[in-house]
Write an enzyme that holds these catalytic residues in place. Structure first.
Site, PDB file in Angstrom:
ATOM      1  N   CYS A   2      16.132  64.512  42.089  1.00  0.00           N
ATOM      2  CA  CYS A   2      17.138  64.108  41.104  1.00  0.00           C
ATOM      3  C   CYS A   2      17.093  62.603  40.840  1.00  0.00           C
ATOM      4  CB  CYS A   2      18.531  64.455  41.602  1.00  0.00           C
ATOM      5  SG  CYS A   2      18.723  66.173  42.020  1.00  0.00           S
ATOM      6  N   ARG A  27       9.957  61.689  38.756  1.00  0.00           N
ATOM      7  CA  ARG A  27      10.422  62.118  40.070  1.00  0.00           C
ATOM      8  C   ARG A  27      10.478  63.632  40.187  1.00  0.00           C
ATOM      9  NH1 ARG A  27      13.566  58.090  42.728  1.00  0.00           N
ATOM     10  NH2 ARG A  27      14.954  59.643  43.593  1.00  0.00           N
ATOM     11  N   TRP A  77      16.918  68.231  39.951  1.00  0.00           N
ATOM     12  CA  TRP A  77      15.886  69.080  40.560  1.00  0.00           C
ATOM     13  C   TRP A  77      16.670  70.095  41.387  1.00  0.00           C
ATOM     14  CZ3 TRP A  77      13.874  70.431  45.405  1.00  0.00           C
ATOM     15  CH2 TRP A  77      12.544  70.882  45.419  1.00  0.00           C
ATOM     16  N   ASN A 103      22.467  62.968  43.906  1.00  0.00           N
ATOM     17  CA  ASN A 103      21.120  63.243  44.410  1.00  0.00           C
ATOM     18  C   ASN A 103      21.271  63.514  45.902  1.00  0.00           C
ATOM     19  OD1 ASN A 103      18.476  63.273  45.188  1.00  0.00           O
ATOM     20  ND2 ASN A 103      18.100  61.098  44.831  1.00  0.00           N
ATOM     21  N   GLY A 104      20.802  64.694  46.355  1.00  0.00           N
ATOM     22  CA  GLY A 104      20.915  65.024  47.776  1.00  0.00           C
ATOM     23  C   GLY A 104      21.550  66.390  47.952  1.00  0.00           C
ATOM     24  N   GLU A 483      -7.181  65.867  51.723  1.00  0.00           N
ATOM     25  CA  GLU A 483      -6.611  65.202  50.551  1.00  0.00           C
ATOM     26  C   GLU A 483      -7.233  65.761  49.258  1.00  0.00           C
ATOM     27  OE1 GLU A 483      -4.105  63.670  49.988  1.00  0.00           O
ATOM     28  OE2 GLU A 483      -4.389  62.545  48.134  1.00  0.00           O
ATOM     29  N   LYS A 487      -4.971  67.478  46.369  1.00  0.00           N
ATOM     30  CA  LYS A 487      -4.974  66.917  45.013  1.00  0.00           C
ATOM     31  C   LYS A 487      -5.269  68.021  44.007  1.00  0.00           C
ATOM     32  CE  LYS A 487      -3.617  64.076  45.119  1.00  0.00           C
ATOM     33  NZ  LYS A 487      -2.837  63.173  45.871  1.00  0.00           N
ATOM     34  N   GLU A 490      -2.320  70.793  43.837  1.00  0.00           N
ATOM     35  CA  GLU A 490      -0.994  70.421  43.306  1.00  0.00           C
ATOM     36  C   GLU A 490      -0.998  70.247  41.799  1.00  0.00           C
ATOM     37  OE1 GLU A 490       0.874  66.716  44.634  1.00  0.00           O
ATOM     38  OE2 GLU A 490      -1.076  65.807  44.904  1.00  0.00           O
ATOM     39  N   HIS A 506     -15.179  80.799  62.729  1.00  0.00           N
ATOM     40  CA  HIS A 506     -14.112  81.411  63.528  1.00  0.00           C
ATOM     41  C   HIS A 506     -13.142  82.217  62.669  1.00  0.00           C
ATOM     42  CE1 HIS A 506     -15.595  79.347  67.027  1.00  0.00           C
ATOM     43  NE2 HIS A 506     -15.576  78.204  66.359  1.00  0.00           N
ATOM     44  N   LYS A 606       8.329  63.664  42.828  1.00  0.00           N
ATOM     45  CA  LYS A 606       7.617  62.486  43.322  1.00  0.00           C
ATOM     46  C   LYS A 606       8.209  61.998  44.638  1.00  0.00           C
ATOM     47  CE  LYS A 606       4.709  59.074  43.016  1.00  0.00           C
ATOM     48  NZ  LYS A 606       3.311  59.405  43.370  1.00  0.00           N
TER      49      LYS A 606
HETATM   50  O1  M6R Z   1       6.487  59.064  49.202  1.00  0.00           O
HETATM   51  P1  M6R Z   1       5.744  59.712  50.342  1.00  0.00           P
HETATM   52  O2  M6R Z   1       4.419  59.085  50.581  1.00  0.00           O
HETATM   53  O3  M6R Z   1       6.572  59.774  51.592  1.00  0.00           O
HETATM   54  O4  M6R Z   1       5.491  61.196  49.867  1.00  0.00           O
HETATM   55  C1  M6R Z   1       4.906  62.140  50.712  1.00  0.00           C
HETATM   56  C2  M6R Z   1       4.453  63.355  49.943  1.00  0.00           C
HETATM   57  O5  M6R Z   1       5.546  63.970  49.326  1.00  0.00           O
HETATM   58  C3  M6R Z   1       3.398  62.995  48.873  1.00  0.00           C
HETATM   59  O6  M6R Z   1       2.306  62.344  49.427  1.00  0.00           O
HETATM   60  C4  M6R Z   1       2.918  64.284  48.161  1.00  0.00           C
HETATM   61  O7  M6R Z   1       2.191  65.062  49.045  1.00  0.00           O
HETATM   62  C5  M6R Z   1       2.114  63.912  46.909  1.00  0.00           C
HETATM   63  N1  M6R Z   1       2.559  64.678  45.785  1.00  0.00           N
HETATM   64  C6  M6R Z   1       0.663  64.188  47.025  1.00  0.00           C
HETATM   65  O8  M6R Z   1      -0.031  63.850  45.868  1.00  0.00           O
END
Ligand code: M6R
Length: 611
Positions: A2, A27, A77, A103-104, A483, A487, A490, A506, A606
């Protein structure tokens, strides 16, 4: 998650709120709303719409329809209740005279709702936030601040709140507990926002609210109180981010812009920290005694930041010979971690607001660990609660999929590993020098990889139709694969898994069949022969192999793999820093070809400020 914006001042509020909310879209959200005080009727005008902010903005003609100089806005959100007009914020009290953006999560909302319902208060939404609006009205006896204060003693959970009341239109009340909220000061008036990008166009003068603080915003300034409602003086800092940094600047997507910005981001992050042939951290130090007594290092983070930690473990252990454990922020509290005063806890977070990571930080502190955080957002909660902070200086990162923040975190953690090894005397002089010069070469070599992006686009065009992809690698390449896989999944929604190559046999190898795409990572020279064996293994079972290797090994890899992405040779320490770039580009181009909403992937936010 949010986003909150609030404004009271000398300009029309609604256009400022809508523009601010548009800066918070990154966000992640599913609906939006604003509430402003309508001076003619003496009531609050509340407008909300499910879906993109543009829907709301079109309904309000960009805010021109709302004649008012005070208001709050929100992008939601969904947590409690599906995305819908009625569940969107602002949530209002039964009389419609109090509006709240939040927010929360209010954890005890069910109990409070039951209490209010028993008093005859009707509810219209499924949200936890409505409880706050209704409860403020329940306690309101002509003094809004007093009513808010009584509510704060009753609600539990994490929250940042913006509160508007039709009876006191000359103020907005803001509250923060475990949710980000900043205060902005300008000639135009006073602001609240979830992050600085929302108000950069109007001011760079901000202060950061602390947990438990309450702020009263008026046209002339902001008064702040601590949890005992005693006045507090806030330090006002000048933010050095530029508004252009948070705009696309001609690029189609923020993600692509941020991928392309990486060489400069690395220069900003690393260059000032290497001086006269030494690693120099002006912003940080550990005492000699602590370093000597250090028995264990924990790295705590979520998502991509956790993947940085996975690479960091290899570097730190190799260079310092101190045992390193990497823990997910969301797991740390529950694993009974072995932390004491001789433990260094490295917390990694781009946003500095990830709730799981924050909770882990607090647990580590409770156990006596020394907390060093690696953070991008200056003044964020994690930065402020750490014993020490190293900022990545990557500039604002807007795309949900992190790229330049990942790269700067990784470069900084690699540099930190080298610095620690130097302090401990565990790195030979010659190696130290070789690694330092590799850092100097990194931005230029990244530029070289980026200049060959057409070849990655070509491979993406070959493979974008696959429904399931495996990333395999050993050691540094395994951490890199984690990673690369995240990437891709997502932003392209392709199912993808990263495996340590040795684990295939395995179990996972049973999934490899004709045409399965395997992205085989073989950048780490020491284990190149093993990487080749795994390529042969999956080829024998019918896989299509897209490999990633260094210029040195290109030819050998080309004999077996179907296609090869190549990075320049560089010291092992920085292989993952270079290797991640083609994987980011691959994910980006695949998502582009599949027509995905690259900067705002479905269901993702985000800054993840709920547990
Ligand atoms: O702001 P942060 O680095 O703490 O966020 C952690 C994860 O939410 C963030 O890295 C997320 O996995 C990304 N969307 C990856 O691209």
């Amino acid at each position: 998650m949010c986003g909150i914006v609030g404004f009271i001042g000398n300009e029309q509020a609604a256009p400022i709120l809508l523009e601010g909310l548009s800066r918070l879209e990154y966000r992640g959200y599913d609906s939006a709303g604003v509430a402003v005080f309508d001076g003619e009727t003496g009531t609050l005008a509340v407008h909300k719409a499910k879906g993109r902010l543009q829907v709301l903005s079109d309904q309000l003609h960009g805010g021109a329809d709302l004649n008012s100089t005070v208001g709050v806005g929100h992008t939601r959100w969904a947590t409690h209740g599906a995305p819908s007009d009625v569940n969107s914020h602002p949530q209002v009290s039964r009389s419609g005279r109090i509006a709240v953006v939040h927010n929360g999560i209010i954890e005890n909302y069910a109990e409070l709702k039951a209490f209010l319902v028993a008093q005859g208060v009707p509810f219209t939404s499924e949200t936890d936030t409505e409880v706050v609006a209704q409860l403020i009205e329940y306690f309101y006896e002509g003094d809004l601040l007093a009513a808010v204060s009584r509510v704060l003693h009753r609600i539990e959970g994490a929250y940042a709140l913006g509160i508007l009341c039709a009876d006191c239109p000359e103020q907005i009340i803001a509250v923060r507990k475990d949710g980000p909220l900043i205060l902005g000061y300008s000639q135009e008036g006073s602001f609240i926002a979830s992050d600085v990008t929302a108000i950069l166009r109007h001011t760079r003068q901000v202060s950061y609210m602390e947990d438990g603080e309450v702020a009263v915003l008026t046209r002339d300034g902001i008064r702040c109180y601590n949890r005992l409602m005693q006045p507090v003086e806030k330090e006002i800092v000048t933010v050095d981010w530029e508004i252009n940094d948070a705009e696309k600047g001609g690029y189609e997507h923020f993600m692509f812009k941020e991928i392309m910005e990486q060489p400069d981001a690395i220069r900003r992050c690393i260059s000032p920290r290497i001086r006269e042939g030494e690693v120099v951290f002006e912003d940080f130090s550990l005492s000699e005694n602590f370093i000597k007594a250090m028995r264990r290092i924990y790295i705590v983070a979520c998502g991509s930041s956790y993947h940085v930690g996975m690479v960091g473990k290899y570097h730190l252990e190799r260079l310092t010979r101190i045992p390193v454990e990497v823990a997910l922020g969301s797991e740390f509290r529950y694993m009974d971690p072995i932390v004491d005063e001789n433990t260094l806890v490295i917390v990694i977070s781009q946003s500095g607001e990830t709730l799981d990571t924050m909770a882990a930080l607090r647990e580590a502190r409770r156990l006596g660990g020394h907390i060093l955080s690696i953070v991008n957002v200056v003044g964020s909660s994690i930065a402020r609660e750490s014993d020490q902070v190293l900022y990545t200086w990557a500039g604002p990162e807007i795309a949900v999929a992190t790229t330049k923040a990942y790269s700067t975190q990784l470069a900084l953690l690699s540099l930190l590993s080298l610095w620690l090894a130097r302090q401990l005397n565990t790195v030979p002089e010659k190696d130290y020098r070789a690694m330092l010069s590799a850092f100097q070469e990194l931005p230029g070599k990244m530029e070289e990889v980026l200049s060959h992006r057409d070849s990655i686009q070509y491979f993406a065009a070959q493979y974008f139709n696959h429904n399931s992809i495996f990333f395999i690698g050993r050691n540094l390449d395994y951490a890199l694969g984690l990673e690369g896989s995240l990437k891709l999944k997502e932003i392209s929604y392709i199912h993808s898994e990263a495996y340590a190559s040795g684990e295939l046999k395995h179990g996972t190898i049973s999934l490899i069949e004709d045409g399965t795409l395997v992205v085989a990572l073989g950048t780490y020279g020491t284990l190149f022969a093993k990487a080749m064996s795994n390529v042969v293994e999956v080829k024998a079972r019918g896989a299509d192999v897209l490999a990633l290797t260094t210029a040195n090994h290109r030819e050998e890899m080309s004999h077996t793999a179907d296609a090869v992405m190549v990075i320049p040779d560089i010291h092992d320490l920085l292989l993952p820093s270079l290797g991640v770039v083609p994987l980011q580009l691959f994910a980006y181009y695949v998502a582009l070809m599949r027509g995905c909403d690259i900067d705002k992937p479905r269901n993702l936010a985000k800054s993840v400020t709920v547990e």
